[in-house]
Design a protein around this motif. Sequence first.
Motif, mmCIF file in Angstrom:
data_model
loop_
_atom_site.group_PDB
_atom_site.id
_atom_site.type_symbol
_atom_site.label_atom_id
_atom_site.label_comp_id
_atom_site.label_asym_id
_atom_site.label_seq_id
_atom_site.Cartn_x
_atom_site.Cartn_y
_atom_site.Cartn_z
ATOM 1 N N GLU A 114 0.997 -1.177 -0.018
ATOM 2 C CA GLU A 114 0.019 0.235 -0.034
ATOM 3 C C GLU A 114 0.823 1.180 0.180
ATOM 4 O O GLU A 114 0.688 2.073 -0.736
ATOM 5 N N ARG A 169 0.875 4.085 -2.799
ATOM 6 C CA ARG A 169 0.581 5.329 -2.596
ATOM 7 C C ARG A 169 1.810 6.373 -3.079
ATOM 8 O O ARG A 169 1.587 7.508 -3.604
ATOM 9 N N TRP A 219 -8.200 -1.776 -8.113
ATOM 10 C CA TRP A 219 -6.947 -2.787 -7.685
ATOM 11 C C TRP A 219 -7.177 -4.168 -7.773
ATOM 12 O O TRP A 219 -8.389 -4.703 -7.165
ATOM 13 N N ASP A 274 -10.465 4.193 -0.739
ATOM 14 C CA ASP A 274 -9.346 4.382 0.341
ATOM 15 C C ASP A 274 -8.168 5.366 -0.158
ATOM 16 O O ASP A 274 -8.025 6.333 0.320
ATOM 17 N N TYR A 296 -7.940 2.064 -4.726
ATOM 18 C CA TYR A 296 -7.873 0.904 -3.857
ATOM 19 C C TYR A 296 -9.290 1.226 -2.839
ATOM 20 O O TYR A 296 -9.373 2.244 -2.474
#
Length: 334
Positions: free
Chosen positions: A165, A169, A298, A310, A332
């Motif tokens: 993650e 990002r 995703w 998110d 995501y």
Amino acid sequence: MWLAKHMKDATQEKLLKYFECICILLRTFCILFVNHCSQENRCMHWFFFSSIILCKFVCICKKRDSRAGTNNSLTSKLERSTVQLCNDLQEEKQEKGEHSVGNLIDKQNVSKSMLPIGRTDNRLVENISEKCRPSNIAQLYNTLECQEWVDAKETLEDITDFREEDILRFICACVLASYQCCMEIYDAKIAELLRKPTLAISNTLVGRQTAGNKLLENMADSIGYQLRQNCHDINSDVIVGMMSEKMTFEFKAFIQRHLVQKFMNQCTKVTWQMVIQHPPMWLSVEDQEFDDEKHKLWWSCDNTAACRIDFFVWPTLYDYKNGNLLIKGCVYTS
């Protein structure tokens, strides 16, 4: 002199014939001069010359009438005809002037229509003679996601212990930072350079706070057009340095990796072409709810339960702000 000699002893009928011939000739020449003479003073000279001849003719007739005590009607006819000739000449000049003004207005309208104008729909009316255009940039953006993005992600997964993650990002943040830096250079810094050209010599423009400056609308497309012709000449290393300053502390450890630097350089080349469009193309990560028409999930997310976003894995690309969707964003969800 010739006119006075021949009219001294002329009868009234001959005088009328002489006068009619002279009026026809004068009107013809006056109209020709007004229509074809490009110099106003030549028209005026001819007007004065014709007026003098007519006035001389009237004086001769008046003297003759005073001696004879008759032919007052002839003199009045001559005076009225002289006034009529002057009026005709004035009308011709006025029509020519209005025609010239009309041509000038038409030329101005044509020149205005040739100026670059803001496109309300880049994708549908783009100039296909330009290589740097929205449809081509969308393909570059798609390639950036399919190739350089994958290489950067795999490199970070292999040589670091960062969570997936965090890597996702970071890569998305790189793209957004590149877009923001390019937009700042194009809009604020170029506007500052136009206002203070010596900054180009002093090399102090990078790092200056120029947020208050903005390119004028009537200049934006002209400048953008020139930049689009040389879109590959941008110094990507400078923009990468600006990107690094924008990154939050948690992402600093990612930046020094070689393939990450390569990805960041490639981002600058694509996003630079986005911002020099007129209007600029738009990268968006503002959506908070999943929309199948604008987003793709995703791979590890549950499609049936996808609702709230998110974070964005890959920004959505539009041909301009609130415009047409070109590339779906990857999100995501939870």
